[in-house]
Design a protein around this motif. Structure first.
Motif, PDB file in Angstrom:
ATOM      1  N   SER A  50     -54.663 -58.137  12.172  1.00 28.30           N
ATOM      2  CA  SER A  50     -53.606 -57.762  11.229  1.00 28.30           C
ATOM      3  C   SER A  50     -52.514 -57.010  11.991  1.00 28.30           C
ATOM      4  N   MET A  51     -51.380 -56.826  11.350  1.00 25.32           N
ATOM      5  CA  MET A  51     -50.304 -56.037  11.959  1.00 25.32           C
ATOM      6  C   MET A  51     -50.780 -54.614  12.219  1.00 25.32           C
ATOM      7  N   ALA A  52     -51.549 -54.049  11.297  1.00 23.26           N
ATOM      8  CA  ALA A  52     -52.049 -52.682  11.470  1.00 23.26           C
ATOM      9  C   ALA A  52     -52.963 -52.595  12.689  1.00 23.26           C
ATOM     10  N   GLU A  53     -53.850 -53.577  12.850  1.00 23.25           N
ATOM     11  CA  GLU A  53     -54.734 -53.584  14.023  1.00 23.25           C
ATOM     12  C   GLU A  53     -53.918 -53.745  15.300  1.00 23.25           C
ATOM     13  N   GLY A  54     -52.950 -54.659  15.260  1.00 21.07           N
ATOM     14  CA  GLY A  54     -52.100 -54.880  16.426  1.00 21.07           C
ATOM     15  C   GLY A  54     -51.308 -53.639  16.796  1.00 21.07           C
ATOM     16  N   ALA A  55     -50.791 -52.942  15.786  1.00 23.93           N
ATOM     17  CA  ALA A  55     -50.020 -51.721  16.037  1.00 23.93           C
ATOM     18  C   ALA A  55     -50.912 -50.649  16.649  1.00 23.93           C
ATOM     19  N   SER A  56     -52.120 -50.525  16.121  1.00 29.52           N
ATOM     20  CA  SER A  56     -53.061 -49.542  16.664  1.00 29.52           C
ATOM     21  C   SER A  56     -53.419 -49.872  18.115  1.00 29.52           C
ATOM     22  N   LEU A  57     -53.659 -51.140  18.384  1.00 23.47           N
ATOM     23  CA  LEU A  57     -53.943 -51.570  19.755  1.00 23.47           C
ATOM     24  C   LEU A  57     -52.762 -51.272  20.675  1.00 23.47           C
ATOM     25  N   ALA A  58     -51.562 -51.529  20.177  1.00 16.62           N
ATOM     26  CA  ALA A  58     -50.364 -51.328  20.989  1.00 16.62           C
ATOM     27  C   ALA A  58     -50.211 -49.872  21.413  1.00 16.62           C
ATOM     28  N   VAL A  59     -50.551 -48.947  20.517  1.00 16.78           N
ATOM     29  CA  VAL A  59     -50.463 -47.526  20.866  1.00 16.78           C
ATOM     30  C   VAL A  59     -51.356 -47.246  22.078  1.00 16.78           C
ATOM     31  N   GLY A  60     -52.596 -47.703  22.017  1.00 14.53           N
ATOM     32  CA  GLY A  60     -53.516 -47.477  23.119  1.00 14.53           C
ATOM     33  C   GLY A  60     -53.093 -48.160  24.397  1.00 14.53           C
ATOM     34  N   ILE A  61     -52.616 -49.394  24.263  1.00 15.15           N
ATOM     35  CA  ILE A  61     -52.197 -50.167  25.436  1.00 15.15           C
ATOM     36  C   ILE A  61     -50.996 -49.510  26.108  1.00 15.15           C
ATOM     37  N   LEU A  62     -49.992 -49.140  25.320  1.00 13.85           N
ATOM     38  CA  LEU A  62     -48.766 -48.576  25.884  1.00 13.85           C
ATOM     39  C   LEU A  62     -48.959 -47.141  26.365  1.00 13.85           C
ATOM     40  N   ALA A  63     -49.863 -46.403  25.743  1.00 13.44           N
ATOM     41  CA  ALA A  63     -50.092 -45.013  26.137  1.00 13.44           C
ATOM     42  C   ALA A  63     -50.657 -44.911  27.548  1.00 13.44           C
ATOM     43  N   THR A  64     -51.372 -45.942  27.998  1.00 10.61           N
ATOM     44  CA  THR A  64     -51.939 -45.905  29.354  1.00 10.61           C
ATOM     45  C   THR A  64     -50.849 -46.007  30.410  1.00 10.61           C
ATOM     46  N   GLY A  65     -49.724 -46.606  30.046  1.00 12.90           N
ATOM     47  CA  GLY A  65     -48.646 -46.796  31.004  1.00 12.90           C
ATOM     48  C   GLY A  65     -48.897 -47.943  31.968  1.00 12.90           C
ATOM     49  N   ALA A  66     -50.047 -48.609  31.829  1.00 17.00           N
ATOM     50  CA  ALA A  66     -50.400 -49.686  32.748  1.00 17.00           C
ATOM     51  C   ALA A  66     -49.754 -51.011  32.376  1.00 17.00           C
ATOM     52  N   VAL A  67     -49.330 -51.133  31.109  1.00 19.24           N
ATOM     53  CA  VAL A  67     -48.754 -52.386  30.615  1.00 19.24           C
ATOM     54  C   VAL A  67     -47.325 -52.115  30.135  1.00 19.24           C
ATOM     55  N   PRO A  68     -46.338 -52.777  30.738  1.00 15.76           N
ATOM     56  CA  PRO A  68     -44.967 -52.601  30.263  1.00 15.76           C
ATOM     57  C   PRO A  68     -44.761 -53.292  28.915  1.00 15.76           C
ATOM     58  N   LEU A  69     -43.742 -52.857  28.198  1.00 14.56           N
ATOM     59  CA  LEU A  69     -43.476 -53.392  26.862  1.00 14.56           C
ATOM     60  C   LEU A  69     -43.341 -54.907  26.857  1.00 14.56           C
ATOM     61  N   ASN A  70     -42.731 -55.478  27.885  1.00 17.10           N
ATOM     62  CA  ASN A  70     -42.533 -56.934  27.894  1.00 17.10           C
ATOM     63  C   ASN A  70     -43.837 -57.712  28.074  1.00 17.10           C
ATOM     64  N   GLU A  71     -44.943 -57.032  28.373  1.00 17.62           N
ATOM     65  CA  GLU A  71     -46.248 -57.691  28.492  1.00 17.62           C
ATOM     66  C   GLU A  71     -47.181 -57.355  27.325  1.00 17.62           C
ATOM     67  N   LEU A  72     -46.660 -56.612  26.342  1.00 17.11           N
ATOM     68  CA  LEU A  72     -47.493 -56.174  25.223  1.00 17.11           C
ATOM     69  C   LEU A  72     -48.017 -57.344  24.405  1.00 17.11           C
ATOM     70  N   GLU A  73     -47.162 -58.301  24.101  1.00 14.93           N
ATOM     71  CA  GLU A  73     -47.579 -59.468  23.310  1.00 14.93           C
ATOM     72  C   GLU A  73     -48.786 -60.148  23.947  1.00 14.93           C
ATOM     73  N   ALA A  74     -48.712 -60.415  25.241  1.00 14.54           N
ATOM     74  CA  ALA A  74     -49.816 -61.080  25.947  1.00 14.54           C
ATOM     75  C   ALA A  74     -51.064 -60.211  25.949  1.00 14.54           C
ATOM     76  N   SER A  75     -50.905 -58.905  26.061  1.00 11.18           N
ATOM     77  CA  SER A  75     -52.050 -57.998  26.053  1.00 11.18           C
ATOM     78  C   SER A  75     -52.757 -58.014  24.709  1.00 11.18           C
ATOM     79  N   ILE A  76     -51.986 -58.024  23.625  1.00  7.12           N
ATOM     80  CA  ILE A  76     -52.578 -58.063  22.283  1.00  7.12           C
ATOM     81  C   ILE A  76     -53.320 -59.383  22.083  1.00  7.12           C
ATOM     82  N   LYS A  77     -52.721 -60.483  22.509  1.00  2.00           N
ATOM     83  CA  LYS A  77     -53.390 -61.784  22.385  1.00  2.00           C
ATOM     84  C   LYS A  77     -54.679 -61.814  23.216  1.00  2.00           C
ATOM     85  N   ARG A  78     -54.655 -61.189  24.397  1.00  3.25           N
ATOM     86  CA  ARG A  78     -55.848 -61.131  25.241  1.00  3.25           C
ATOM     87  C   ARG A  78     -56.964 -60.374  24.514  1.00  3.25           C
TER      88      ARG A  78
END
Length: 102
Positions: A50-78
Motif C-alpha cells: 500500500s502507499m502507507a507501507e511504501g511511505a513507511s519503507l521509504a522513511v527507513g530506506i532514506l534515513a540510512t543515507g545509503a540510497v539516493p532519492l532517485n533509486e527509491l522506487e527501485a528499492s521499494i520494488k526490491r
C-alpha cells in the motif's frame, strides 16, 4: 454491515495517518515530501504494498543515507519482491535488505 464499514473506515484512517506521519518524517530528513511520495507511488505500483507501507519503507530506506532519492522506487520494488518471494512482511524484507546491502 456497520461493523465492516467501521473496520474499513478505521483501517483507511490508519493508512492516512501513516502517510501523513511519513510526510513529516521526510521533511524532518530535509527531503521534499512531494518528490519522495511520487517515488513511493511508482515504487508500490504493481506490487502488493500500500502507499502507507511504501511511505513507511521509504522513511527507513532514506534515513540510512545509503540510497539516493532517485533509486527509491527501485528499492521499494526490491523490498516488495523479496517480501512476496519469501512470504515475509515488507518491514522484515526491508530489514534484511538494509542489513545485507549496507
Amino acid at each position: 454491515g456497520t461493523a465492516v464499514g467501521g473496520l474499513v473506515g478505521a483501517l483507511g484512517f490508519k493508512r492516512l495517518v501513516g502517510i501523513d506521519t511519513a510526510r513529516g518524517q521526510f521533511k524532518g530528513l530535509g527531503l521534499d515530501a512531494d518528490k519522495v511520495m511520487a517515488q513511493v507511488d511508482r515504487g508500490v505500483t504493481n506490487t502488493s504494498l500500500s502507499m502507507a507501507e511504501g511511505a513507511s519503507l521509504a522513511v527507513g530506506i532514506l534515513a540510512t543515507g545509503a540510497v539516493p532519492l532517485n533509486e527509491l522506487e527501485a528499492s521499494i520494488k526490491r523490498v516488495a519482491n523479496v517480501s512476496a518471494a519469501y512470504n515475509v512482511d515488507s518491514s522484515q524484507a526491508a530489514y534484511l535488505l538494509n542489513n545485507i546491502l549496507t
